[in-house]
Design a protein around this motif. Structure first.
Motif, short mmCIF file in Angstrom:
data_model
loop_
_atom_site.label_atom_id
_atom_site.label_comp_id
_atom_site.label_asym_id
_atom_site.label_seq_id
_atom_site.Cartn_x
_atom_site.Cartn_y
_atom_site.Cartn_z
N SER A 1 0.79 -1.09 -0.06
CA SER A 1 -0.17 -0.02 0.07
C SER A 1 0.90 1.17 -0.08
N LEU A 2 2.11 1.34 0.80
CA LEU A 2 2.83 2.43 0.84
C LEU A 2 3.65 2.70 -0.62
N ALA A 3 3.94 1.51 -1.14
CA ALA A 3 4.85 1.59 -2.17
C ALA A 3 3.79 2.21 -3.30
N GLU A 4 2.43 1.93 -3.45
CA GLU A 4 1.44 2.23 -4.42
C GLU A 4 1.49 3.70 -4.24
N MET A 5 1.51 4.38 -3.02
CA MET A 5 1.11 5.54 -2.89
C MET A 5 2.51 6.64 -3.03
N VAL A 6 3.73 6.14 -2.54
CA VAL A 6 4.70 6.87 -2.62
C VAL A 6 5.45 6.84 -3.74
N PRO B 1 13.31 7.16 -6.90
CA PRO B 1 12.19 6.48 -5.96
C PRO B 1 11.16 5.92 -6.86
N THR B 2 10.97 6.10 -8.08
CA THR B 2 9.91 5.35 -8.92
C THR B 2 10.16 3.98 -9.06
N ARG B 3 11.51 3.80 -9.39
CA ARG B 3 12.19 2.52 -9.55
C ARG B 3 12.58 1.73 -8.30
N ASP B 4 13.09 2.39 -7.19
CA ASP B 4 13.65 1.74 -6.39
C ASP B 4 12.91 1.59 -5.14
N PRO C 1 1.65 3.01 -10.72
CA PRO C 1 2.12 1.84 -11.64
C PRO C 1 2.28 0.94 -10.59
N VAL C 2 2.37 1.03 -9.37
CA VAL C 2 2.16 -0.25 -8.37
C VAL C 2 0.67 -0.30 -7.75
N ARG C 3 0.21 -1.43 -7.71
CA ARG C 3 -1.25 -1.67 -7.22
C ARG C 3 -0.86 -2.99 -6.24
N LEU C 4 -2.02 -2.54 -5.27
CA LEU C 4 -1.90 -3.54 -4.07
C LEU C 4 -2.89 -4.63 -4.77
N TRP C 5 -2.46 -6.03 -4.50
CA TRP C 5 -3.40 -7.00 -4.87
C TRP C 5 -4.55 -7.10 -4.14
N GLY C 6 -5.63 -7.39 -4.67
CA GLY C 6 -6.76 -7.51 -3.80
C GLY C 6 -7.61 -6.62 -3.23
N ALA C 7 -6.99 -5.41 -3.34
CA ALA C 7 -7.86 -4.36 -2.81
C ALA C 7 -9.19 -3.74 -3.56
N PRO C 8 -9.90 -3.25 -2.61
CA PRO C 8 -9.89 -2.85 -1.25
C PRO C 8 -10.20 -4.07 -0.30
#
Length: 457
Positions: free
Chosen positions: A61-66, A227-230, A398-405
Motif C-alpha cells: 500500500s505504501l509503495a503504491e502511494m509513495v 524513487p519510482t524504480r527503487d 504503477p504499483v497496485r496492491l493485490w486484492g484491494a480494497p
C-alpha cells in the motif's frame, strides 16, 4: 540530485532495502519474540506467518502511494493530502513519538545484551554510550548514513541465515557435543497450541511489533536516487526477505528448545536466540550471537533515529513543527530535527537508571499502541488515495496492491482487533492510559498549530 525539500537524493536501491531491514529487524524479533512465545508457544510460527501477510499488504500500500508522491514525510504527507491536515498532523507527530520511544527501547535492549557479558554493569552506562554512537552516525551526510546502515543490517541478515542453517543441522543430524533435537518440541509441553486460540491471538501484538519498521522504505523516498524504480523494488524485497527470515528463525528457535524454556516466563533478560545456542552447548556461538543481536538493536535504533528526523523535517515544512527543526546542514542533514529526536535516547537513559526491570516493557507498550494506530491510518489513507484518484479521473499508480480494497479492509479490521487485544495483556494495558490522552492532546495541539500552519502540502 536534490529535491524541493532540500534533502539530497543520495540513497541507492541496495541501501534502501537494507535500511528497511535495519529498521525492522531489531528487538521485536530478538527480544520481543520471547514475549510472543510465552503467549502462543509453538503456534507463534503461525502468528509470524499471518503477520507477514499483514506487513506485505501495508508495504505494498505504501509503495503504491509513495511512487506517485515521493515526498519528504512519505505517508504523513500523503495522509495530509488525501485525509486532510488533521490526519497529516496526527500521523506524523504520532509516528515521531512512537519512533522516539522505540529508539529508547532499542538502546535499552542493547544495554541488556551487554549485560549478558557483564551482568553487574549498570544498564544506564551502555545505554548512554550507544546513544552517542547512533547520534554521531546520523549527524553524517545521508550517503554515509546509508552505507553504515547497509553494513549494520548486513551483519544481522548474514547472522540470521547462518543461525537458520545451523539450526536445521542441529534439528536433523546434530552438532558435535549436541544430539539432533528432532521436532518433538513443537508438540511437547501441552501441544502445538498450548494456550488455545486466545493465546495465539494475544501473541499477535508482540509479533506485529517485529514487523514495525517495514514502513521505513517509504520514508526514504525524498532521498532516494530513483524513487519510482527503487521504492517498490526495495519494499517487495524487504518484506519478502523479512518474512522468510522471521518464520524460519522462529521455527528453529521453537524446534531446538522447548517453548517453556524459550518463553522465560515472559522475561526479556536474555534473547531466545542466545538461549538456543546455550542449550545446544555452544557457548562461543552464544557469545557471537549475542554480539549480533546487539548489532541488530543498534542498527534499528540508528534507522529509527533517521526516520524521526525526517518526519520532524516534514512537519516543519508544513508549519506544524518549529521552523528551526526544518533547517539543513551543509551535508543536507536536518541536525536540529535530529537533536529534538534524540529525546528518546535521553528518555532511555533516565528510564534504564530508574527502573531497569520494567524499562523495555514500559517503552514497548506505549510504542506499539501508537504504531498500530499509525498503521491503521496508513490503510485508511490508501483507501482514500484510490477513491480520490478514481473520482478525479487520474491514472492509477504503477504499483497496485493485490486484492484491494478487500485486502486493505481485512488488514484494517485485523489491526483494530489486535489493538483492542492489548487491553487483555496486563503489561501493555497501561499503554491505553497514555495512548488515549495522547491523541486528545495531539488533536488540541493541531487546532492551535493549524491557525499558523501552512495548509498546502
Amino acid at each position: 540530485m536534490d529535491n524541493e525539500s532540500g534533502l539530497q537524493r543520495r540513497l541507492t536501491g541496495r541501501q534502501l532495502t537494507m535500511i528497511g531491514l535495519g529498521g525492522a529487524i531489531g528487538t521485536g524479533l530478538f527480544l520481543g519474540s520471547s514475549l510472543a512465545i510465552s503467549q502462543a508457544g509453538p503456534a507463534t510460527i503461525l502468528a509470524y506467518i499471518i503477520c507477514a501477510g499483514v506487513a506485505l499488504v501495508i508495504g505494498w500500500s505504501l509503495a503504491e502511494m509513495v511512487v506517485v508522491h515521493p515526498e519528504a514525510g512519505a505517508f504523513g504527507v500523503i495522509a495530509h493530502r488525501y485525509l486532510g491536515p488533521w490526519a497529516g498532523f496526527v500521523v506524523r507527530w504520532t509516528y515521531w513519538t512512537i519512533q522516539v520511544i522505540a529508539i529508547g527501547g532499542e538502546v535499552i535492549a542493547a544495554g541488556i545484551y551487554v549485560q549478558f557479558w557483564w551482568p553487574s554493569l549498570p544498564l544506564w552506562l551502555p545505554v548512554t554510550v550507544f546513544s552517542v554512537v547512533v547520534l554521531a552516525v546520523n549527524t553524517a551526510a545521508v550517503k554515509l548514513f546509508g552505507e553504515v546502515e547497509y553494513w549494520f543490517a548486513m551483519v544481522k541478515v548474514v547472522a540470521i541465515i547462518v543461525f537458520i542453517l545451523l539450526g536445521v543441522v542441529l534439528i536433523t543430524v546434530g552438532l558435535p557435543g549436541a544430539e539432533a533435537t528432532g521436532v518433538s518440541n513443537l508438540t511437547a509441553h501441552d501441544g502445538f497450541l498450548p494456550n488455545g486460540m486466545n493465546g495465539l491471538f494475544l501473541a499477535m501484538v508482540f509479533v506485529l511489533f517485529s514487523y514495525i519498521g517495514t514502513e521505513a522504505v517509504s520514508m526514504t523516498a525524498a532521498e532516494s536516487e530513483n524513487p519510482t524504480r527503487d521504492i517498490p523494488r526495495a519494499a517487495r524485497r524487504m518484506v519478502t526477505r523479512l518474512s522468510l527470515f522471521y518464520v524460519l528463525a522462529i521455527a528453529v528457535v521453537l524446534t531446538v528448545v522447548p517453548w517453556t524454556v524459550t518463553a522465560q516466563g515472559g522475561s526479556v533478560t536474555e534473547s531466545p536466540f542466545v538461549t538456543v545456542f546455550s542449550a545446544a552447548g555452544i557457548p562461543a556461538a552464544a557469545t557471537i550471537m549475542n554480539f549480533v543481536v546487539l548489532t541488530a538493536a543498534l542498527s534499528s535504533a540508528n534507522t529509527n533515529l533517521y526516520l524521526t528526523t525526517r518526519m520532524i523535517h516534514s512537519l516543519a515544512s508544513n508549519g506544524y513543527a518549529p521552523a528551526w527543526t526544518g533547517r539543513l546542514s551543509r551535508a543536507g542533514v536536518p541536525r536540529n530535527a535530529l537533536a529534538l529526536s534524540a529525546l528518546g535516547l535521553a528518555l532511555a537513559a533516565i528510564v534504564s537508571r530508574a527502573n531497569e526491570s520494567q524499562a523495555y516493557l514500559a517503552l514497548f507498550g506505549v510504542s506499539v499502541f501508537g504504531a498500530l494506530v499509525v498503521w491503521l491510518l496508513i490503510m485508511v489513507t490508501h483507501h482514500a488515495f484510490r477513491r480520490t484518484r478514481a473520482a478525479q479521473g487520474l491514472p492509477p499508480s504503477p504499483v497496485r496492491l493485490w486484492g484491494a480494497p478487500v485486502t486493505s479492509v481485512l488488514v484494517m479490521l485485523f489491526l483494530a482487533a489486535v489493538l483492542i487485544s492489548t487491553l487483555f495483556i496486563p503489561a501493555l494495558r497501561p499503554a491505553w492510559w497514555a495512548g488515549v490522552p495522547f491523541f486528545v492532546i495531539l488533536s488540541v495541539a493541531y487546532v492551535v498549530a493549524s491557525r499558523r500552519a501552512k495548509t498546502t502540502v
